[in-house]
Motif scaffolding. Structure first.
Motif, PDB file in Angstrom:
ATOM      1  N   ARG A   1     -69.864-105.803 -48.810  1.00  0.00           N
ATOM      2  CA  ARG A   1     -68.402-105.828 -48.668  1.00  0.00           C
ATOM      3  C   ARG A   1     -67.883-104.410 -48.848  1.00  0.00           C
ATOM      4  NH1 ARG A   1     -63.783-109.565 -50.435  1.00  0.00           N
ATOM      5  NH2 ARG A   1     -62.133-108.074 -50.851  1.00  0.00           N
TER       6      ARG A   1
ATOM      7  N   HIS B   1     -62.374 -97.470 -50.808  1.00  0.00           N
ATOM      8  CA  HIS B   1     -62.081 -97.803 -52.196  1.00  0.00           C
ATOM      9  C   HIS B   1     -63.333 -98.337 -52.879  1.00  0.00           C
ATOM     10  CE1 HIS B   1     -57.449 -98.138 -52.050  1.00  0.00           C
ATOM     11  NE2 HIS B   1     -57.855 -97.414 -51.033  1.00  0.00           N
ATOM     12  N   GLU B   2     -64.126 -99.144 -52.143  1.00  0.00           N
ATOM     13  CA  GLU B   2     -65.264 -99.799 -52.791  1.00  0.00           C
ATOM     14  C   GLU B   2     -66.314-100.206 -51.766  1.00  0.00           C
ATOM     15  OE1 GLU B   2     -65.658-103.183 -56.163  1.00  0.00           O
ATOM     16  OE2 GLU B   2     -64.504-103.784 -54.406  1.00  0.00           O
TER      17      GLU B   2
ATOM     18  N   VAL C   1     -54.854-101.988 -48.429  1.00  0.00           N
ATOM     19  CA  VAL C   1     -56.299-102.114 -48.500  1.00  0.00           C
ATOM     20  C   VAL C   1     -56.782-103.195 -47.535  1.00  0.00           C
ATOM     21  CG1 VAL C   1     -58.267-102.620 -49.992  1.00  0.00           C
ATOM     22  CG2 VAL C   1     -56.330-101.321 -50.885  1.00  0.00           C
ATOM     23  N   LYS C   2     -57.777-102.819 -46.739  1.00  0.00           N
ATOM     24  CA  LYS C   2     -58.432-103.743 -45.808  1.00  0.00           C
ATOM     25  C   LYS C   2     -59.855-103.963 -46.300  1.00  0.00           C
ATOM     26  CE  LYS C   2     -55.212-103.374 -42.499  1.00  0.00           C
ATOM     27  NZ  LYS C   2     -54.589-104.354 -41.707  1.00  0.00           N
ATOM     28  N   HIS C   3     -60.418-105.097 -45.899  1.00  0.00           N
ATOM     29  CA  HIS C   3     -61.780-105.435 -46.307  1.00  0.00           C
ATOM     30  C   HIS C   3     -62.597-105.776 -45.072  1.00  0.00           C
ATOM     31  CE1 HIS C   3     -60.252-105.762 -50.412  1.00  0.00           C
ATOM     32  NE2 HIS C   3     -59.239-106.408 -49.879  1.00  0.00           N
ATOM     33  N   SER C   4     -63.888-105.545 -45.180  1.00  0.00           N
ATOM     34  CA  SER C   4     -64.792-105.873 -44.084  1.00  0.00           C
ATOM     35  C   SER C   4     -66.153-106.203 -44.676  1.00  0.00           C
ATOM     36  CB  SER C   4     -64.895-104.692 -43.118  1.00  0.00           C
ATOM     37  OG  SER C   4     -65.674-105.038 -42.008  1.00  0.00           O
ATOM     38  N   MET C   5     -66.900-107.019 -43.976  1.00  0.00           N
ATOM     39  CA  MET C   5     -68.264-107.354 -44.369  1.00  0.00           C
ATOM     40  C   MET C   5     -69.211-106.724 -43.358  1.00  0.00           C
ATOM     41  SD  MET C   5     -67.870-109.132 -47.104  1.00  0.00           S
ATOM     42  CE  MET C   5     -69.386-110.001 -47.417  1.00  0.00           C
TER      43      MET C   5
ATOM     44  N   LEU D   1     -63.284 -97.546 -42.859  1.00  0.00           N
ATOM     45  CA  LEU D   1     -64.160 -98.719 -42.853  1.00  0.00           C
ATOM     46  C   LEU D   1     -65.071 -98.706 -41.635  1.00  0.00           C
ATOM     47  CD1 LEU D   1     -61.906-101.667 -44.084  1.00  0.00           C
ATOM     48  CD2 LEU D   1     -63.471-100.239 -45.387  1.00  0.00           C
TER      49      LEU D   1
ATOM     50  N   LYS E   1     -69.385-102.895 -52.130  1.00  0.00           N
ATOM     51  CA  LYS E   1     -69.956-103.882 -53.056  1.00  0.00           C
ATOM     52  C   LYS E   1     -71.217-104.463 -52.433  1.00  0.00           C
ATOM     53  CE  LYS E   1     -68.686-107.407 -56.245  1.00  0.00           C
ATOM     54  NZ  LYS E   1     -69.055-106.896 -57.503  1.00  0.00           N
TER      55      LYS E   1
ATOM     56  N   SER F   1     -64.281-101.977 -48.687  1.00  0.00           N
ATOM     57  CA  SER F   1     -62.824-102.037 -48.676  1.00  0.00           C
ATOM     58  C   SER F   1     -62.272-100.629 -48.743  1.00  0.00           C
ATOM     59  CB  SER F   1     -62.288-102.897 -49.827  1.00  0.00           C
ATOM     60  OG  SER F   1     -62.749-102.428 -51.061  1.00  0.00           O
TER      61      SER F   1
ATOM     62  N   THR G   1     -58.975-103.112 -38.667  1.00  0.00           N
ATOM     63  CA  THR G   1     -59.653-102.281 -39.651  1.00  0.00           C
ATOM     64  C   THR G   1     -59.010-100.891 -39.700  1.00  0.00           C
ATOM     65  OG1 THR G   1     -61.833-101.603 -40.456  1.00  0.00           O
ATOM     66  CG2 THR G   1     -61.452-101.448 -38.076  1.00  0.00           C
TER      67      THR G   1
END
Length: 139
Positions: free
Chosen positions: A20, A29-30, A7-11, A58, A32, A22, A54
């Motif tokens: 946010r 996945h999400e 899982v990677k995250h980005s803003m 995403l 937020k 992810s 990334t």
């Protein structure tokens, strides 16, 4: 979801504040949203960092959010990012309803729970659709 998900995250900056996102190579996945209340100053949306940091879902999601806030007419030309949330992967009534919602209801359209129940193949299950929507992960 597999245990092997990286899982990677980005803003993503938006007029609402920082969003946010992810996900993994297989899908989102999400998403937020920022806490309630107006942001201090509206920020223009931005794409996630360098491409090697990334994953495609995403990047697609960031582009979609950018279009949503800045160029709504461009949304029809952009792909909806793949989803990889457990609720969508389950073979359950909730999963069936949420998948049908994505397939059959276009962006900006409104349907009642009864209409969505009929689309999902059980026109008398409007209350159950309400329960399914309660567990919607908000993607």
């Amino acid at each position: 979801m597999d245990a092997a998900c990286a899982v990677k995250h980005s803003m993503v900056a938006s007029p609402m504040g920082q969003i946010r996102i992810s996900g993994c190579e297989q899908g989102l996945h999400e998403i937020k949203l920022p806490a309630a209340g107006p942001p201090e100053a509206p920020a223009p949306p931005e794409l996630p960092g360098r491409p090697e940091e990334t994953v495609k879902p995403l990047t697609e999601c960031a582009a979609w959010l950018h279009a949503y806030f800045q160029e709504p007419a461009a949304l029809q030309e952009l792909p909806v990012p793949a989803l990889h949330h457990p609720v969508f992967l389950q073979d359950s009534f909730t999963g069936q309803v949420l998948r049908k919602l994505l397939e059959a209801v276009k962006f900006g359209e409104v349907v009642s729970y009864q209409q969505l129940a009929a689309l999902a193949g059980n026109p008398k299950a409007a209350r159950a659709v309400g329960g399914a929507m309660r567990s919607n992960p908000g993607l």
